[in-house]
Design a protein around this motif. Structure first.
Motif, PDB file in Angstrom:
ATOM      1  N   UNK A 152       0.794  -1.073   0.451  1.00  0.00           N
ATOM      2  CA  UNK A 152       0.073   0.021   0.130  1.00  0.00           C
ATOM      3  C   UNK A 152       0.686   1.424   0.094  1.00  0.00           C
ATOM      4  N   UNK A 153       0.633   2.602   0.415  1.00  0.00           N
ATOM      5  CA  UNK A 153       0.774   3.292   0.007  1.00  0.00           C
ATOM      6  C   UNK A 153       0.466   5.158   0.998  1.00  0.00           C
ATOM      7  N   UNK A 154       0.811   5.412   1.452  1.00  0.00           N
ATOM      8  CA  UNK A 154       0.668   6.943   1.643  1.00  0.00           C
ATOM      9  C   UNK A 154       0.847   8.119   0.861  1.00  0.00           C
ATOM     10  N   UNK A 155      -0.260   9.166   1.118  1.00  0.00           N
ATOM     11  CA  UNK A 155      -0.568  10.001   0.258  1.00  0.00           C
ATOM     12  C   UNK A 155      -0.403  11.871   1.440  1.00  0.00           C
ATOM     13  N   UNK A 156       0.231  12.738   1.201  1.00  0.00           N
ATOM     14  CA  UNK A 156       0.343  13.140   1.952  1.00  0.00           C
ATOM     15  C   UNK A 156       0.126  14.805   0.990  1.00  0.00           C
ATOM     16  N   UNK A 157      -0.744  15.511   2.040  1.00  0.00           N
ATOM     17  CA  UNK A 157      -1.109  17.217   1.597  1.00  0.00           C
ATOM     18  C   UNK A 157      -0.729  17.892   2.844  1.00  0.00           C
TER      19      UNK A 157
ATOM     20  N   UNK B  49       7.111  21.958  -0.535  1.00  0.00           N
ATOM     21  CA  UNK B  49       8.172  21.631  -0.178  1.00  0.00           C
ATOM     22  C   UNK B  49       7.563  20.541   1.260  1.00  0.00           C
ATOM     23  N   UNK B  50       6.575  20.595   1.883  1.00  0.00           N
ATOM     24  CA  UNK B  50       7.020  20.076   3.002  1.00  0.00           C
ATOM     25  C   UNK B  50       6.080  18.594   2.815  1.00  0.00           C
ATOM     26  N   UNK B  51       5.472  18.894   2.277  1.00  0.00           N
ATOM     27  CA  UNK B  51       4.390  16.884   1.559  1.00  0.00           C
ATOM     28  C   UNK B  51       5.828  16.501   0.752  1.00  0.00           C
ATOM     29  N   UNK B  52       6.904  16.756   0.023  1.00  0.00           N
ATOM     30  CA  UNK B  52       7.629  16.217  -0.238  1.00  0.00           C
ATOM     31  C   UNK B  52       9.116  15.550   0.271  1.00  0.00           C
ATOM     32  N   UNK B  53       9.355  16.317   1.074  1.00  0.00           N
ATOM     33  CA  UNK B  53       9.858  16.029   2.278  1.00  0.00           C
ATOM     34  C   UNK B  53       9.362  14.556   2.921  1.00  0.00           C
ATOM     35  N   UNK B  54       7.668  15.263   3.081  1.00  0.00           N
ATOM     36  CA  UNK B  54       7.665  13.599   4.523  1.00  0.00           C
ATOM     37  C   UNK B  54       7.143  12.384   3.958  1.00  0.00           C
TER      38      UNK B  54
ATOM     39  N   UNK C  42       6.828   7.586   3.648  1.00  0.00           N
ATOM     40  CA  UNK C  42       6.548   6.465   2.016  1.00  0.00           C
ATOM     41  C   UNK C  42       7.623   5.936   2.170  1.00  0.00           C
ATOM     42  N   UNK C  43       8.129   4.211   2.896  1.00  0.00           N
ATOM     43  CA  UNK C  43       9.439   3.475   2.345  1.00  0.00           C
ATOM     44  C   UNK C  43       8.802   2.688   3.066  1.00  0.00           C
ATOM     45  N   UNK C  44       9.137   1.284   2.808  1.00  0.00           N
ATOM     46  CA  UNK C  44       8.656   0.127   4.037  1.00  0.00           C
ATOM     47  C   UNK C  44       9.415   0.281   5.371  1.00  0.00           C
ATOM     48  N   UNK C  45      10.850   0.427   5.281  1.00  0.00           N
ATOM     49  CA  UNK C  45      11.406   0.196   6.355  1.00  0.00           C
ATOM     50  C   UNK C  45      10.736   1.925   7.340  1.00  0.00           C
ATOM     51  N   UNK C  46       9.846   2.828   7.514  1.00  0.00           N
ATOM     52  CA  UNK C  46       9.112   3.452   8.067  1.00  0.00           C
ATOM     53  C   UNK C  46       7.739   2.699   8.606  1.00  0.00           C
ATOM     54  N   UNK C  47       7.244   2.657   7.335  1.00  0.00           N
ATOM     55  CA  UNK C  47       5.296   1.525   8.047  1.00  0.00           C
ATOM     56  C   UNK C  47       6.315   0.587   7.116  1.00  0.00           C
ATOM     57  N   UNK C  48       5.112  -0.292   7.408  1.00  0.00           N
ATOM     58  CA  UNK C  48       4.496  -1.674   7.446  1.00  0.00           C
ATOM     59  C   UNK C  48       4.054  -1.782   5.668  1.00  0.00           C
ATOM     60  N   UNK C  49       4.290  -0.673   4.842  1.00  0.00           N
ATOM     61  CA  UNK C  49       3.348  -1.100   3.498  1.00  0.00           C
ATOM     62  C   UNK C  49       3.175  -2.314   2.913  1.00  0.00           C
ATOM     63  N   UNK C  50       3.767  -3.250   3.374  1.00  0.00           N
ATOM     64  CA  UNK C  50       3.359  -4.625   3.130  1.00  0.00           C
ATOM     65  C   UNK C  50       1.792  -5.453   3.764  1.00  0.00           C
TER      66      UNK C  50
ATOM     67  N   UNK D 226      -4.204  -0.737   0.237  1.00  0.00           N
ATOM     68  CA  UNK D 226      -4.736   0.435   1.282  1.00  0.00           C
ATOM     69  C   UNK D 226      -4.352   1.780   1.030  1.00  0.00           C
ATOM     70  N   UNK D 227      -4.974   3.232   1.318  1.00  0.00           N
ATOM     71  CA  UNK D 227      -3.836   4.030   0.220  1.00  0.00           C
ATOM     72  C   UNK D 227      -4.218   4.279   2.044  1.00  0.00           C
ATOM     73  N   UNK D 228      -3.661   5.747   2.324  1.00  0.00           N
ATOM     74  CA  UNK D 228      -3.443   6.455   3.529  1.00  0.00           C
ATOM     75  C   UNK D 228      -3.307   8.174   3.120  1.00  0.00           C
ATOM     76  N   UNK D 229      -3.936   8.455   3.172  1.00  0.00           N
ATOM     77  CA  UNK D 229      -4.063   9.902   2.677  1.00  0.00           C
ATOM     78  C   UNK D 229      -4.017  10.745   3.935  1.00  0.00           C
ATOM     79  N   UNK D 230      -2.838  11.419   4.130  1.00  0.00           N
ATOM     80  CA  UNK D 230      -2.097  12.165   6.014  1.00  0.00           C
ATOM     81  C   UNK D 230      -2.325  13.620   4.996  1.00  0.00           C
TER      82      UNK D 230
END
Length: 257
Positions: free
Chosen positions: A43-48, A70-75, A80-88, A99-103
Motif C-alpha cells: 500500500x502507500x501513503x499520500x501527503x497533503x 515542499x513539506x509534502x515532498x519531504x514527508x 513513504x518507504x518500507x523501512x518506516x511503515x509496514x507497507x506490505x 489501503x491508501x493512507x491519505x495524511x
C-alpha cells in the motif's frame, strides 16, 4: 510539547501537537485503492499539507502553497518507504487492492520547527489509526468481493515503532541549535533536517536554506540530531500508549482547547 490523539471524529486516526507556539493537526483517512505497478504487494501513503493563512502572514497568497508542496515532498521521502511503515501490511490483494493512507496536515500556528512538530503529529496519528478489517470472498462469476467489517473493534493497527521523527538543526554562527523558534531561525543561514528512527538510524537528510554547511559541521549536526531524535521516541511511545490505556475515561480537550 503537548500531544492529543483522536481529535477529529470523521478520520481513521488523528493527532494534534503543540510545540511552543507551533500547532499542527494531522488527520488520516484510509481508502481502498490500486497498488502501484512497481510494488504490487504494497500500500502507500499520500501527503497533503495545508498552510493556514492564519498561522503566519507569510502563508498568504502563494507563500503557503510553496511551503506546503515542499513539506509534502519531504514527508513523502521520510515516511513513504518500507523501512518506516509496514507497507506490505497495507496490501489487501496483490496487484488489485491495497489501503491508501491519505495524511492531511494542517498548520494551525507557526513559530518555527515545523518539520519536528509535523513528524511527531504524524507518528501519533498513525499510532491512533484504525483500519477496518477486510474480508475477501469470491462471487459467483469468480471475481473478488470485498467486505469491510462494521465492528469498530475489529480493526487493524499499524506498527509505528520504526516511524522516524524529524529533527531540525539550525546553524547559527559556528554552533547549531535544536528546536529553534522563528527568531532563532531568522539568524540561521542553513538548516539540516534529519529523520531518525528509535534505533538511531538516519533514514533521510536534507539541507534547507541558502547558506552553506561545511562537512565537519554536517557531521557534528548529524551526530547531535541522531542523539536528540533517538531520545524522542521512547517518551513519545510511552505517552501514546498511556493515553490509549485510559480509553473513554480520558479528558478530551479538542483541537480548539
Amino acid at each position: 510539547m503537548e500531544i492529543e490523539t483522536d481529535v477529529v471524529s470523521n478520520t481513521d486516526g488523528s493527532a494534534k501537537v503543540t510545540l511552543g507556539h507551533t500547532a499542527v493537526l494531522v488527520g488520516i483517512k484510509a481508502d481502498i485503492g490500486k497498488p502501484r505497478p512497481m510494488v504490487p504487494n504494497e500500500g502507500y501513503l499520500e501527503f497533503f499539507v495545508d498552510c493556514s493563512a492564519n498561522a503566519t502572514p507569510e502563508f498568504e497568497g502563494r507563500g503557503g502553497e510553496e511551503l506546503g508542496t515542499e513539506l509534502s515532498n519531504t514527508l513523502y521521502k521520510v515516511f513513504n518507504n518500507k523501512h518506516s511503515v509496514d507497507l506490505k501490511g497495507l496490501c489487501i490483494s496483490a496487484g488489485e487492492h491495497c489501503w491508501v493512507l491519505y495524511v492531511d496536515v494542517l498548520l494551525l500556528q507557526c513559530d518555527g520547527n515545523l518539520y519536528d512538530a509535523i513528524s511527531v503529529a504524524i507518528k501519533a496519528a498513525l499510532f491512533n489509526t484504525k483500519i477496518p478489517r477486510v474480508h475477501i470472498s469470491a462471487d459467483e462469476e469468480g471475481g473478488k468481493e470485498i467486505e469491510l467489517s462494521d465492528d469498530p473493534y475489529d480493526c487493524m493497527r499499524l506498527n509505528v515503532e520504526n516511524v522516524p521523527c524529524i529533527v531540525t538543526l539550525c546553524k547559527v554562527g559556528h554552533r547549531h541549535v535544536v528546536d529553534a523558534t522563528l527568531q532563532e531561525k531568522a539568524c540561521s543561514v542553513a538548516s539540516l533536517i534529519i529523520s531518525v528512527t528509535h534505533k538511531g538510524t538516519v533514514t533521510c537528510t536534507r539541507k534547507v536554506g541558502g547558506g552553506s554547511l561545511d562537512p565537519e559541521s554536517i557531521f557534528e549536526m548529524t551526530k547531535a540530531g541522531k542523539r536528540v531524535g533517538k531520545a524522542l521516541h521512547a517518551p513519545l511511545m510511552k505517552l501514546l500508549q498511556q493515553e490509549e490505556s485510559l480509553g473513554k475515561t480520558r479528558q478530551k480537550v479538542g483541537f480548539l482547547g
